[in-house]
Motif scaffolding. Structure first.
Motif, PDB file in Angstrom:
ATOM      1  N   VAL A   1       0.852  -1.186   0.000  1.00 64.34           N
ATOM      2  CA  VAL A   1       0.000   0.000   0.000  1.00 64.34           C
ATOM      3  C   VAL A   1       0.892   1.242   0.000  1.00 64.34           C
ATOM      4  O   VAL A   1       2.048   1.177   0.423  1.00 64.34           O
ATOM      5  N   PRO A   2       0.382   2.377  -0.471  1.00 64.40           N
ATOM      6  CA  PRO A   2       1.154   3.612  -0.364  1.00 64.40           C
ATOM      7  C   PRO A   2       1.328   3.982   1.109  1.00 64.40           C
ATOM      8  O   PRO A   2       0.513   3.591   1.959  1.00 64.40           O
ATOM      9  N   VAL A   3       2.351   4.746   1.397  1.00 65.75           N
ATOM     10  CA  VAL A   3       2.617   5.098   2.801  1.00 65.75           C
ATOM     11  C   VAL A   3       1.453   5.839   3.447  1.00 65.75           C
ATOM     12  O   VAL A   3       1.237   5.731   4.644  1.00 65.75           O
ATOM     13  N   GLN A   4       0.677   6.544   2.637  1.00 65.65           N
ATOM     14  CA  GLN A   4      -0.474   7.267   3.178  1.00 65.65           C
ATOM     15  C   GLN A   4      -1.570   6.328   3.671  1.00 65.65           C
ATOM     16  O   GLN A   4      -2.437   6.731   4.442  1.00 65.65           O
ATOM     17  N   LYS A   5      -1.542   5.087   3.244  1.00 67.14           N
ATOM     18  CA  LYS A   5      -2.575   4.120   3.621  1.00 67.14           C
ATOM     19  C   LYS A   5      -2.142   3.199   4.762  1.00 67.14           C
ATOM     20  O   LYS A   5      -2.886   2.304   5.147  1.00 67.14           O
ATOM     21  N   VAL A   6      -0.951   3.414   5.312  1.00 68.71           N
ATOM     22  CA  VAL A   6      -0.506   2.609   6.452  1.00 68.71           C
ATOM     23  C   VAL A   6      -1.364   3.005   7.656  1.00 68.71           C
ATOM     24  O   VAL A   6      -1.418   4.186   8.017  1.00 68.71           O
ATOM     25  N   PRO A   7      -2.047   2.061   8.280  1.00 75.66           N
ATOM     26  CA  PRO A   7      -2.901   2.403   9.425  1.00 75.66           C
ATOM     27  C   PRO A   7      -2.064   2.902  10.612  1.00 75.66           C
ATOM     28  O   PRO A   7      -1.095   2.256  11.015  1.00 75.66           O
ATOM     29  N   TYR A   8      -2.451   4.039  11.144  1.00 76.63           N
ATOM     30  CA  TYR A   8      -1.718   4.611  12.276  1.00 76.63           C
ATOM     31  C   TYR A   8      -1.682   3.636  13.444  1.00 76.63           C
ATOM     32  O   TYR A   8      -0.658   3.496  14.110  1.00 76.63           O
ATOM     33  N   THR A   9      -2.777   2.952  13.692  1.00 74.10           N
ATOM     34  CA  THR A   9      -2.813   2.036  14.842  1.00 74.10           C
ATOM     35  C   THR A   9      -1.773   0.931  14.698  1.00 74.10           C
ATOM     36  O   THR A   9      -1.134   0.548  15.670  1.00 74.10           O
ATOM     37  N   ARG A  10      -1.586   0.425  13.480  1.00 74.48           N
ATOM     38  CA  ARG A  10      -0.579  -0.625  13.251  1.00 74.48           C
ATOM     39  C   ARG A  10       0.827  -0.061  13.424  1.00 74.48           C
ATOM     40  O   ARG A  10       1.687  -0.680  14.042  1.00 74.48           O
ATOM     41  N   LEU A  11       1.072   1.139  12.887  1.00 74.30           N
ATOM     42  CA  LEU A  11       2.374   1.788  13.038  1.00 74.30           C
ATOM     43  C   LEU A  11       2.661   2.051  14.517  1.00 74.30           C
ATOM     44  O   LEU A  11       3.757   1.785  15.009  1.00 74.30           O
ATOM     45  N   ARG A  12       1.664   2.534  15.233  1.00 73.40           N
ATOM     46  CA  ARG A  12       1.821   2.783  16.667  1.00 73.40           C
ATOM     47  C   ARG A  12       2.179   1.504  17.410  1.00 73.40           C
ATOM     48  O   ARG A  12       3.070   1.500  18.263  1.00 73.40           O
TER      49      ARG A  12
END
Length: 69
Positions: free
Chosen positions: A44-55
């Motif tokens: 996915v593009p970086v803009q579509k990375v879910p914040y909750t998963r990154l957190r």
């Protein structure tokens, strides 16, 4: 454009005074790397990375994501 950079944050000149501390740049770099990795893993593009998963990834690595006071 799918660009991640820890060295060009959007901030005021006052906030940038705190951001330019070496530890903060290292944490921003780690966050960029984790976001890029998640984007590639999930195609996915970086803009579509879910914040909750990154957190969750950053928290598991010991990074402080938010301060609850």
């Amino acid at each position: 454009m799918n660009l991640l950079t820890p060295t060009c944050p959007s901030s005021s000149h006052v906030a940038y005074g705190a951001i330019r501390i070496e530890w903060t740049f290292m944490a921003l770099g780690q966050a960029c790397g984790a976001a890029a990795s998640l984007a590639v893993e999930n195609t996915v593009p970086v803009q579509k990375v879910p914040y909750t998963r990154l957190r969750d990834v950053l928290t598991a690595a010991g990074q402080v994501v938010e301060i609850i006071g």
